[in-house]
Design a protein around this motif. Structure first.
Motif, PDB file in Angstrom:
ATOM      1  N   ALA A 185     -22.670  -3.456  10.372  1.00 30.65           N
ATOM      2  CA  ALA A 185     -22.255  -4.743  10.448  1.00 30.65           C
ATOM      3  C   ALA A 185     -22.978  -5.600  10.944  1.00 30.65           C
ATOM      4  O   ALA A 185     -23.253  -6.481   9.815  1.00 30.65           O
ATOM      5  N   PHE A 186     -22.989  -5.856  12.253  1.00 29.02           N
ATOM      6  CA  PHE A 186     -23.868  -6.623  12.731  1.00 29.02           C
ATOM      7  C   PHE A 186     -25.076  -6.785  12.292  1.00 29.02           C
ATOM      8  O   PHE A 186     -26.158  -7.931  12.330  1.00 29.02           O
ATOM      9  N   ARG A 187     -25.837  -5.486  12.058  1.00 32.37           N
ATOM     10  CA  ARG A 187     -27.640  -5.360  12.444  1.00 32.37           C
ATOM     11  C   ARG A 187     -27.287  -5.838  10.392  1.00 32.37           C
ATOM     12  O   ARG A 187     -28.436  -6.821  10.454  1.00 32.37           O
ATOM     13  N   GLU A 188     -26.345  -5.716   9.582  1.00 31.92           N
ATOM     14  CA  GLU A 188     -26.552  -5.885   8.663  1.00 31.92           C
ATOM     15  C   GLU A 188     -26.651  -7.729   8.356  1.00 31.92           C
ATOM     16  O   GLU A 188     -26.985  -8.988   7.619  1.00 31.92           O
ATOM     17  N   LEU A 189     -25.709  -8.549   8.850  1.00 35.40           N
ATOM     18  CA  LEU A 189     -25.319  -9.869   9.246  1.00 35.40           C
ATOM     19  C   LEU A 189     -26.576 -10.725  10.236  1.00 35.40           C
ATOM     20  O   LEU A 189     -27.100 -11.858   9.233  1.00 35.40           O
TER      21      LEU A 189
END
Length: 416
Positions: A185-189
């Motif tokens: 999710a942090f990568r997507e952010l």
């Protein structure tokens, strides 16, 4: 039992209000209830927002960058507003995406709290007292949390550019112990967050944390590469430095652990600062137990600016007692204040101390600058933005660690 559920319902509504508050952008603040510092922070927020809107209209700021910076300003305004009295005005309308996100989070808060209580508290005794199986409530709450997360995932699948949603999902995964999901999710952010956004380095550091815990708390090559990339953007990023300190401590390199944690402590606040201090003391204790030299930890001098502000006799007749006086410190060559105070002409002359407690954002604090520009302005309109006819002092550059000596500012010129 009814009292318990009433209490849970009340606390859930309070939690929902706290989460929903940042979305209510158009609700007016009750000025009669605001303190000087609260009103000053609101004025600074409006000034910065007006600057961003002006830059967007002039074409010097992209719409995506405008949205990101505006979100950061609103989040920090919320932090300052937490101590304000609760308003009774109705909430403003919000979009469907925001409503879905807030509702899902509101479901997750009581579900996570009850799940934790069932795990650590006296859930079994309570269940026996009520003649109900303990597992029934626990399973129901766990399903509610899973459904809430699934709903948020569906929302992000439909709106993948929702940076706030990705941040919420990443932190929810982390709190659930799903570190691999948090890392993803942090990568997507990071894919939707501009690299020049103020919070970009912080998200990079949080990704490093997620990778570290996903790898069973081991310093892998991937984690170290993420830390290096984070520190290349911000050498003082707290999460990345914290991980380096943990790794050094586990390797019994206590001097390196102290060095990393001390560097992170310079920009840390609240619980993060307390945790770093605790780690430093543990590392110092280990060195003492070994009979090795213990490095002295230099306490950073308190960053503050002391000012003595007065109005010149030549301009005294042009000012009214109830007119607003803004006293500020900002980066040299910058526009957004690092700290500011609000007074009236009737308060002059006045002595003011500007410090980090007046910061609008953690990334914009006096302690992060050795030199700042200070000034004072009487606003005829009552707004922070300078306008023709305002009375102001000459800007001065001062040190943020000047000691007890106060700098004198004289309001002696008219804004053209």
């Amino acid at each position: 039992m009814s009292t318990l559920w009433i209490g849970i319902a009340v606390l859930t509504l309070i939690a929902l209000a706290c989460v929903f508050w940042p979305l209510v952008r158009h609700q007016q603040l009750a000025k009669s209830e605001a303190t000087h510092r609260q009103q000053q922070n609101i004025d600074i927020f409006r000034e910065r927002l007006a600057e961003l809107e002006s830059e967007r209209e002039q074409g010097t700021l992209a719409a995506e960058e405008f949205a990101t910076l505006k979100l950061e300003l609103e989040r920090n305004l919320l932090i300052d507003a937490e101590d304000m009295p609760k308003r009774s005005k109705p909430l403003a309308r919000v979009g469907q995406a925001q409503l879905v996100t807030v509702t899902l989070l509101a479901l997750m808060i009581p579900a996570a709290a009850l799940g934790l209580y069932n795990h650590l508290g006296r859930a079994d005794d309570l269940a026996l007292a009520l003649n109900a199986p303990a597992s029934q409530g626990s399973q129901g709450e766990q399903m509610t949390l899973e459904q809430a997360v699934a709903g948020l995932e569906r929302e992000l699948a439909a709106n993948p550019d929702n940076a706030q949603g990705w941040y919420l999902l990443a932190n929810t995964y982390m709190s659930m112990g799903n570190y691999a999901g948090g890392a993803e999710a942090f990568r997507e952010l990071l894919q939707v967050l501009p690299q020049d956004a103020p919070q970009y380095a912080s998200v990079m550091g949080q990704l490093a944390q997620a990778l570290y815990f996903a790898g069973e708390a081991r310093m892998t090559d991937e984690v170290r590469a993420q830390i290096d990339a984070t520190l290349a953007i911000d050498p003082t990023e707290i999460a990345a430095l914290g991980l380096l300190g943990i790794d050094a401590f586990e390797q019994q390199d206590f001097n390196a652990a102290i060095e990393h944690w001390s560097k992170a402590l310079a920009g840390a606040e609240g619980q993060a600062a307390d945790s770093l201090r605790s780690g430093i003391e543990r590392a110092r204790s280990e060195l003492e137990a070994r009979g090795e030299p213990v490095p002295d930890i230099e306490q950073a001098a308190q960053a503050e600016v002391k000012l003595r502000v007065s109005l010149s006799t030549q301009l005294a007749e042009q000012a009214q007692p109830d007119q607003v006086v803004f006293i500020y410190a900002r980066p040299v060559g910058g526009r957004m204040p690092l700290a500011a105070a609000r007074y009236t002409v009737s308060d002059l002359p006045v002595e003011v101390v500007l410090d980090d407690s007046m910061a609008m954002m953690p990334q914009a604090r006096l302690s992060l600058h050795d030199q700042v520009e200070v000034g004072a302005r009487i606003s005829l309109s009552g707004q922070p933005q300078a306008s023709s006819g305002d009375l102001e002092s000459r800007p001065l550059q001062v040190s943020t660690r000047q000691g007890d000596e106060a700098v004198t500012l004289i309001i002696d010129q008219v804004v053209q």
